[in-house]
Scaffold this motif. Sequence first.
Motif: not given
Length: 573
Positions: A468-475
């Motif tokens: 669930d939104e593992i990409d939060v805080g990653v860019g």
Amino acid sequence: MNEGDQMLQEIYIKNFVLIEELRLSFEQGLNVLTGETGAGKSIIIDALGLVLGERVRNDLLRDSQKKAIVEAVFAVENNSAAHSVLLENGLLEEEEDCIVVSREIATSGRSLARINGRNVNAGFLKSLARHLIDMHLQDESSGFLNPQNYLQFVDGFIEEGQDIGKEMESLFLQIRDEERQLENYKNNEQNRLQKVDFIRYQIEEIEKAGLRSGEEEELLALNQRIKNAQALEEGTGRILELLYHRQHADESALDLISASLENLGRLKEDEFLSRLETPLEEIYYSLQDIASQLSSFRDSLDFEPGLLEESEERLYQLQRLKGKYGQSIDEILDYLGKARLELEYLENSGEKQQELEESIAALKLRYHHQAAQLSQLRQSAAQKLQESVDMELQELNMPQVKFAVQMEPRETPGIKGMDQVDFLFSPNPGEEMHSLSRIASGGERSRFILALKKALAGIYMIPTLIFDEIDVGVGGTALAAMASKLYELSLEHQLILVTHSPQIASLAHQHFLIEKASSEDCTLTTVRELEAEARVEEIARMLEGEDFSPLALEHAREMLTRRELTPAAVKRE
């Protein structure tokens, strides 16, 4: 993994939060759920959590006057762990390869769980879920990072010697069983001595009685005969007179038959009368035999004085023994046999204790030898796991992160051996290594879990992974690397992701759009699978927002085109 043989195939949701009714079919590989913030993407995850045994909340019913239903279909044909649990609990037939897990929430708030239509409790759903789905939720500690799992992860990297672990587990269970037996012997020593004395007394009492099968029936018959002796003697004498006695004026039955035979002998020239001679002779001899038996019986009625008292005393003794040891002499004798066996067992318990002590010592030697061999294999396996995770971290643009597998001896032997494992982590150069449980930021945690799951992809047996939104805080480049890793992981597992990342969404094998529609009466969440141009537009929206440009559309098409390239090319995204 064979195509579709152990995965989440379908989920059905009705009257759940903002969903009126919805059915989704998932594919093997990478499945993504996208949509605007607040559209209800996490509702799907919440619904899945419900069929996996999560606690029911009061706010889950969309219409409080109707029940909510969530059903999920799982393929378990080649999921040996789940298959075994289901078969053991009578929830799956041998020929079945799918299960339907359902959860209903009544208007009262009570819930009902079923597997293939049979009722189960939520606790069982949770235990089964460990073999079906690994769910990684945002801002939540992952069960995947439970230290109890670490040893299993290390053992997955042991290439040879798996039999050593199985033999060691068998030895440990045997040691525990024999130690329990020995402890029982020791704890019951005082009781044993008292029981030996008591059983000896019982055996002696029964043996002293000299019981014989059928004796009671004989005594009862004898008692009755003694009490009726006078009447029996008089009756027997009268019968003898009628059959045999010659002193009476009237002739006896035997005399009459004898006379009949004499007359018949003079007339036997006649064929009919001749045939009657033999049957009449048989009657004559039968009467003689009956008379002889009656005479002996009458003589036996002359009982010794005091015999009645003796028989009644013996019957009283038998009655007393029956009250203690059984309802009949045969039951008492059966009790005697069992008591002798128990006495033999108790008297030999000292020898048995010594045998157990010697057996336990020998088993422990073998156990420690196997545990030492396994520890050596684990040291090598831990190094392989560490190197594999380090490589994944490098590819996720986390070269500064340090990971180590720490193995230490257990204080006491366990079923898995003498080792305990911890995973250590340092986010920056120079920082002290500490346990993974102290990982701070969500993005850092998510990327590390992804690196670990990717390293374990070939041995981590849970077929479906949910993020669930593992990409939060990653860019930036880190996000591109994460997208590539998720795609690679989807080649080994079924992945279901809620994401805001166009990089990740563009790599999906299946793409769902979650939308929320509001009216004066209600707000509903709907889900539809995207294909062709609709998918291009959603990727463009994720890149630039609702008012996306033609350039964003072109970029989205390019991203989706590159999705069709080989995994090696995808890694260069």
